[in-house]
Design a protein around this motif. Structure first.
Motif: not given
Length: 219
Positions: A43-55
């Protein structure tokens, strides 16, 4: 929706606040910067937060996520449709992310993240210099811009502008920074009011309880 990150991050706290206002169910999956968790990195190719997975829909970057949430769940409105008001909301979101956060981050990382979470000394000189030299310039500007406590930055309702600007002030508090009420009365009153707003209060209370539990020194 899965949210990857930690509410200790102002960027993650911002997303959580938006989801709270929109009354969207989510699960916070705690990860750190550059965490190797494969779902997070997808979800986060750069490894930074935040990221989401919405379905199955994956997205990173707090501002991108907030704009996605606003488009997918437009009620209540947090990014107004009026051109001028929308421009101001985007401005405040960008200002918080690129001006206030980097300065506050020097204090929070060196006084909190490094010694408490990474178990290594922080750079006290960097943190002290940021508090003494960089932060007052920002607060001087904000003192002439923020509204009265209980009022909002753009229009007469809560918006992403308020959430974005208020969130980093929780980290300043965690890092032992106290806003001078005599020099910056409007900033102090407005930020305290916003951090007590239901969209942010839950995250801030949990974070403060954590620091109290571990006995972290805070001025």
């Amino acid at each position: 929706m899965i949210v990857y990150g930690s509410s200790m991050s102002p960027f993650v706290r911002k997303v959580i606040a938006v989801l709270t206002v929109k009354q969207i169910d989510f699960k916070l999956k705690t990860v750190g910067f550059q965490d190797p968790d494969p779902d997070f990195r997808a979800a986060s190719p750069l490894g930074k937060m935040p990221a989401i997975d919405d379905d199955g829909f994956k997205l990173a970057d707090s501002s991108a996520i907030c704009h996605y949430i606003e488009a997918a769940h437009p009620d209540p409105v947090l990014i107004p449709g009026d051109a001028k008001e929308r421009g101001r909301v985007i401005w405040w979101d960008k200002y918080a992310d690129t001006v206030l956060m980097p300065t506050g981050g020097k204090m929070f990382f060196n006084r909190v993240v490094a010694p408490i979470f990474m178990k290594k000394p922080g750079n006290d000189e960097m943190a002290d210099k940021a508090e003494a030299e960089e932060l007052p310039v920002i607060l001087d500007y904000l003192e002439g811009e923020v509204p009265d406590a209980g009022a909002f930055l753009v229009g007469d309702t809560l918006s992403l502008a308020d959430i974005s600007l208020a969130s980093p002030f929780a980290n300043l508090s965690h890092a032992g920074v106290t806003i001078d009420a005599k020099r910056f009365p409007r900033v102090k009153a407005w930020t305290e009011s916003m951090l007590a707003h239901p969209c942010l209060a839950g995250s801030v209370a949990r974070e403060r309880a954590f620091f109290e539990k571990i006995g972290a020194p805070r001025s």
